[in-house]
Motif scaffolding. Structure first.
Motif: not given
Length: 264
Positions: A3, A28, A31-32, A35, A91, A94, A135, A137, A214-215
Protein backbone atom coordinates in the motif's frame (compact mmCIF):
# COMPACT_ATOMS: atom_id res chain seq x y z
CA UNK A 1 -0.10 -5.77 -2.59
CA UNK A 2 1.98 -3.01 -1.03
CA UNK A 3 0.00 0.00 0.00
CA UNK A 4 1.60 3.28 -1.02
CA UNK A 5 0.76 6.37 0.97
CA UNK A 6 0.20 9.80 -0.49
CA UNK A 7 -0.03 13.33 0.97
CA UNK A 8 -3.13 13.92 3.03
CA UNK A 9 -5.01 16.79 4.61
CA UNK A 10 -7.03 16.51 7.84
CA UNK A 11 -10.21 18.45 8.56
CA UNK A 12 -12.41 18.56 11.63
CA UNK A 13 -15.92 17.22 11.02
CA UNK A 14 -17.99 18.31 14.01
CA UNK A 15 -16.67 17.70 17.51
CA UNK A 16 -16.32 13.93 17.25
CA UNK A 17 -14.83 13.15 13.85
CA UNK A 18 -11.96 14.01 11.57
CA UNK A 19 -11.93 13.67 7.80
CA UNK A 20 -8.62 12.61 6.26
CA UNK A 21 -8.41 13.41 2.54
CA UNK A 22 -5.77 11.95 0.20
CA UNK A 23 -4.73 14.70 -2.21
CA UNK A 24 -2.46 13.13 -4.81
CA UNK A 25 -3.40 13.23 -8.49
CA UNK A 26 -3.44 9.42 -8.68
CA UNK A 27 -6.90 8.19 -7.72
CA UNK A 28 -5.79 4.57 -7.22
CA UNK A 29 -3.05 5.65 -4.77
CA UNK A 30 -5.54 7.87 -2.93
CA UNK A 31 -7.94 4.94 -2.60
CA UNK A 32 -5.22 2.58 -1.35
CA UNK A 33 -4.03 5.12 1.20
CA UNK A 34 -7.40 5.89 2.77
CA UNK A 35 -8.42 2.23 2.91
CA UNK A 36 -5.05 1.22 4.35
CA UNK A 37 -5.40 3.94 6.98
CA UNK A 38 -8.96 2.86 7.78
CA UNK A 39 -7.83 -0.74 8.29
CA UNK A 40 -4.97 0.40 10.53
CA UNK A 41 -7.23 2.61 12.66
CA UNK A 42 -9.81 -0.15 13.00
CA UNK A 43 -7.17 -2.52 14.35
CA UNK A 44 -4.82 -0.22 16.31
CA UNK A 45 -6.76 -0.61 19.56
CA UNK A 46 -6.66 3.11 20.41
CA UNK A 47 -9.11 4.03 23.16
CA UNK A 48 -11.89 6.37 22.09
CA UNK A 49 -11.86 5.58 18.37
CA UNK A 50 -15.32 4.48 17.21
CA UNK A 51 -14.56 3.61 13.63
CA UNK A 52 -13.12 4.66 10.30
CA UNK A 53 -15.36 4.99 7.23
CA UNK A 54 -13.39 5.12 3.95
CA UNK A 55 -14.67 6.38 0.60
CA UNK A 56 -12.83 6.83 -2.71
CA UNK A 57 -10.31 9.40 -1.44
CA UNK A 58 -11.10 10.14 2.19
CA UNK A 59 -11.78 8.44 5.49
CA UNK A 60 -14.02 9.71 8.28
CA UNK A 61 -12.45 8.94 11.65
CA UNK A 62 -15.08 8.92 14.41
CA UNK A 63 -14.12 9.25 18.08
CA UNK A 64 -15.49 9.88 21.56
CA UNK A 65 -14.39 13.40 22.58
CA UNK A 66 -14.78 12.46 26.25
CA UNK A 67 -12.13 9.77 25.95
CA UNK A 68 -9.80 11.22 23.36
CA UNK A 69 -9.11 14.67 21.86
CA UNK A 70 -9.05 15.64 18.20
CA UNK A 71 -5.35 16.41 18.63
CA UNK A 72 -4.70 12.87 19.84
CA UNK A 73 -6.69 11.42 16.96
CA UNK A 74 -4.60 13.49 14.55
CA UNK A 75 -1.55 11.86 16.12
CA UNK A 76 -3.10 8.40 15.59
CA UNK A 77 -3.70 9.25 11.95
CA UNK A 78 -0.13 10.45 11.50
CA UNK A 79 1.23 7.32 13.16
CA UNK A 80 -0.95 5.10 10.99
CA UNK A 81 0.24 6.77 7.79
CA UNK A 82 3.87 6.50 8.90
CA UNK A 83 3.52 2.81 9.71
CA UNK A 84 1.86 2.11 6.37
CA UNK A 85 4.60 3.97 4.51
CA UNK A 86 7.57 2.45 6.33
CA UNK A 87 6.29 -1.06 6.94
CA UNK A 88 4.89 -1.51 3.42
CA UNK A 89 1.89 -3.19 4.93
CA UNK A 90 0.29 -5.76 2.66
CA UNK A 91 -3.44 -5.96 2.21
CA UNK A 92 -5.31 -9.22 2.56
CA UNK A 93 -6.01 -10.97 -0.73
CA UNK A 94 -9.35 -9.82 -2.14
CA UNK A 95 -12.21 -12.30 -2.29
CA UNK A 96 -14.17 -12.79 -5.49
CA UNK A 97 -17.92 -12.87 -5.99
CA UNK A 98 -19.95 -14.12 -8.94
CA UNK A 99 -23.09 -12.05 -9.60
CA UNK A 100 -25.71 -13.67 -11.90
CA UNK A 101 -27.76 -10.96 -13.60
CA UNK A 102 -30.91 -10.97 -15.74
CA UNK A 103 -30.59 -7.98 -18.08
CA UNK A 104 -33.34 -5.86 -19.61
CA UNK A 105 -37.11 -6.19 -19.58
CA UNK A 106 -38.73 -6.03 -16.16
CA UNK A 107 -35.33 -6.64 -14.55
CA UNK A 108 -33.52 -3.83 -16.36
CA UNK A 109 -36.01 -1.14 -17.40
CA UNK A 110 -33.26 1.33 -18.40
CA UNK A 111 -31.11 -1.02 -20.49
CA UNK A 112 -32.38 0.29 -23.83
CA UNK A 113 -32.16 3.88 -22.59
CA UNK A 114 -28.48 3.39 -21.71
CA UNK A 115 -27.76 1.73 -25.07
CA UNK A 116 -29.40 4.58 -26.97
CA UNK A 117 -27.54 7.22 -25.00
CA UNK A 118 -24.21 5.47 -25.55
CA UNK A 119 -24.89 4.94 -29.25
CA UNK A 120 -24.31 1.20 -28.97
CA UNK A 121 -26.50 -1.88 -29.02
CA UNK A 122 -28.14 -3.49 -26.01
CA UNK A 123 -25.92 -6.52 -26.50
CA UNK A 124 -22.85 -4.28 -26.46
CA UNK A 125 -23.96 -2.70 -23.18
CA UNK A 126 -24.29 -6.17 -21.66
CA UNK A 127 -20.95 -7.27 -23.11
CA UNK A 128 -19.14 -4.25 -21.67
CA UNK A 129 -20.85 -4.72 -18.31
CA UNK A 130 -19.90 -8.39 -18.02
CA UNK A 131 -16.42 -8.42 -19.56
CA UNK A 132 -14.48 -6.82 -16.68
CA UNK A 133 -14.05 -7.39 -12.99
CA UNK A 134 -15.06 -4.72 -10.50
CA UNK A 135 -13.23 -3.68 -7.35
CA UNK A 136 -15.53 -2.62 -4.50
CA UNK A 137 -14.25 0.90 -3.84
CA UNK A 138 -16.42 1.65 -0.82
CA UNK A 139 -19.81 0.87 0.72
CA UNK A 140 -22.61 3.34 0.14
CA UNK A 141 -26.33 3.78 0.68
CA UNK A 142 -28.62 1.99 0.87
CA UNK A 143 -27.55 -0.87 3.12
CA UNK A 144 -23.92 -1.26 2.13
CA UNK A 145 -24.23 -0.91 -1.62
CA UNK A 146 -20.96 -1.89 -3.33
CA UNK A 147 -19.74 1.25 -5.11
CA UNK A 148 -17.53 0.43 -8.09
CA UNK A 149 -15.85 2.02 -11.10
CA UNK A 150 -18.23 1.49 -14.01
CA UNK A 151 -17.90 -0.43 -17.27
CA UNK A 152 -15.98 0.98 -20.24
CA UNK A 153 -18.96 2.78 -21.79
CA UNK A 154 -18.15 5.50 -24.34
CA UNK A 155 -19.73 8.23 -22.21
CA UNK A 156 -20.82 8.84 -18.62
CA UNK A 157 -24.37 7.64 -17.99
CA UNK A 158 -26.77 10.42 -16.90
CA UNK A 159 -29.06 9.82 -13.95
CA UNK A 160 -32.82 9.67 -14.44
CA UNK A 161 -34.53 13.05 -14.55
CA UNK A 162 -37.27 11.64 -12.31
CA UNK A 163 -35.85 9.21 -9.74
CA UNK A 164 -37.93 6.13 -8.96
CA UNK A 165 -39.61 5.98 -5.59
CA UNK A 166 -38.77 2.29 -5.29
CA UNK A 167 -35.93 0.31 -6.84
CA UNK A 168 -35.94 -3.40 -5.93
CA UNK A 169 -33.23 -5.17 -3.99
CA UNK A 170 -30.73 -6.70 -6.36
CA UNK A 171 -31.03 -3.93 -8.95
CA UNK A 172 -27.84 -3.63 -11.00
CA UNK A 173 -27.38 0.00 -12.01
CA UNK A 174 -24.98 2.45 -13.58
CA UNK A 175 -24.57 6.23 -13.43
CA UNK A 176 -21.77 8.55 -14.44
CA UNK A 177 -18.68 6.35 -14.52
CA UNK A 178 -19.83 4.18 -11.64
CA UNK A 179 -21.64 0.87 -11.11
CA UNK A 180 -23.60 -0.43 -8.13
CA UNK A 181 -25.92 -3.14 -6.83
CA UNK A 182 -28.81 -2.28 -4.49
CA UNK A 183 -28.82 -4.67 -1.48
CA UNK A 184 -32.21 -3.35 -0.33
CA UNK A 185 -35.30 -1.78 -1.87
CA UNK A 186 -34.99 2.02 -1.88
CA UNK A 187 -35.61 5.10 -4.04
CA UNK A 188 -33.03 5.64 -6.77
CA UNK A 189 -32.11 7.70 -9.80
CA UNK A 190 -29.47 5.45 -11.33
CA UNK A 191 -30.20 3.62 -14.58
CA UNK A 192 -31.17 0.02 -13.81
CA UNK A 193 -29.92 -2.34 -16.52
CA UNK A 194 -30.47 -5.66 -14.74
CA UNK A 195 -31.17 -7.45 -11.51
CA UNK A 196 -29.51 -10.23 -9.58
CA UNK A 197 -31.76 -12.72 -7.77
CA UNK A 198 -29.14 -13.22 -5.05
CA UNK A 199 -29.61 -11.66 -1.63
CA UNK A 200 -26.76 -9.34 -0.66
CA UNK A 201 -28.09 -8.11 2.69
CA UNK A 202 -28.62 -10.24 5.78
CA UNK A 203 -29.64 -8.24 8.85
CA UNK A 204 -28.89 -11.24 11.08
CA UNK A 205 -25.28 -11.34 9.94
CA UNK A 206 -22.28 -9.24 10.95
CA UNK A 207 -21.18 -7.66 8.72
CA UNK A 208 -24.52 -7.14 7.03
CA UNK A 209 -23.12 -7.65 3.54
CA UNK A 210 -20.54 -10.34 2.62
CA UNK A 211 -18.13 -8.13 0.64
CA UNK A 212 -15.90 -5.27 1.70
CA UNK A 213 -13.85 -2.62 -0.08
CA UNK A 214 -11.10 -4.24 -2.09
CA UNK A 215 -13.10 -7.37 -2.93
CA UNK A 216 -13.73 -8.30 -6.57
CA UNK A 217 -17.14 -8.69 -8.23
CA UNK A 218 -17.88 -10.13 -11.65
CA UNK A 219 -21.28 -9.96 -13.37
CA UNK A 220 -22.56 -12.98 -15.32
CA UNK A 221 -25.59 -12.98 -17.61
CA UNK A 222 -28.41 -15.41 -16.88
CA UNK A 223 -31.72 -15.90 -18.66
CA UNK A 224 -34.95 -14.53 -17.26
CA UNK A 225 -36.13 -18.15 -17.05
CA UNK A 226 -33.28 -18.96 -14.65
CA UNK A 227 -33.91 -15.92 -12.42
CA UNK A 228 -36.24 -17.80 -10.10
CA UNK A 229 -33.81 -20.68 -9.65
CA UNK A 230 -31.42 -18.40 -7.75
CA UNK A 231 -34.03 -16.49 -5.76
CA UNK A 232 -33.42 -16.61 -2.02
CA UNK A 233 -29.78 -17.69 -2.27
CA UNK A 234 -27.33 -15.49 -0.41
CA UNK A 235 -24.28 -14.03 -2.08
CA UNK A 236 -21.13 -15.72 -0.82
CA UNK A 237 -17.45 -15.55 -1.82
CA UNK A 238 -16.52 -17.92 -4.60
CA UNK A 239 -14.39 -20.13 -2.37
CA UNK A 240 -17.48 -20.78 -0.21
CA UNK A 241 -19.50 -21.59 -3.31
CA UNK A 242 -16.81 -24.09 -4.26
CA UNK A 243 -17.01 -25.75 -0.85
CA UNK A 244 -20.79 -25.92 -1.11
CA UNK A 245 -20.49 -27.44 -4.53
CA UNK A 246 -18.02 -30.04 -3.31
CA UNK A 247 -20.50 -31.05 -0.64
CA UNK A 248 -23.36 -30.96 -3.09
CA UNK A 249 -21.53 -33.26 -5.49
CA UNK A 250 -21.36 -35.85 -2.72
CA UNK A 251 -25.09 -35.63 -2.19
CA UNK A 252 -27.38 -37.75 -4.40
CA UNK A 253 -30.12 -35.15 -3.98
CA UNK A 254 -27.96 -32.18 -4.96
CA UNK A 255 -29.90 -29.37 -6.60
CA UNK A 256 -30.70 -25.70 -6.17
CA UNK A 257 -29.34 -22.20 -6.70
CA UNK A 258 -25.85 -22.74 -5.28
CA UNK A 259 -25.26 -25.60 -7.70
CA UNK A 260 -26.32 -23.47 -10.61
CA UNK A 261 -23.92 -20.75 -9.46
CA UNK A 262 -20.97 -22.81 -10.71
CA UNK A 263 -22.26 -23.17 -14.25
CA UNK A 264 -20.35 -21.16 -16.87
Amino acid sequence: MVRPTVPTEVYESGDSALRVVAISEVSESNWLTVHGLADWLENCGAEGLHGAVPTYDSVLVEFDPVLVSARQVRAFVKLGLLELAHAGESAAAPREFDIPVAYGGEYGPDLERVAEHQGISVEEVIRLHTEKTYTVRCLGAPAGSPMMDGPAFPKPVPRLKDPRLSVPAGAVAVAGRQAVIAPATAPGGWCVIGQTPLSLLNIRREPLVPYKPGDILRFRRISTEDFGLYAGAELEPLELDRAELDRAELSPAASGPVDLGAQP
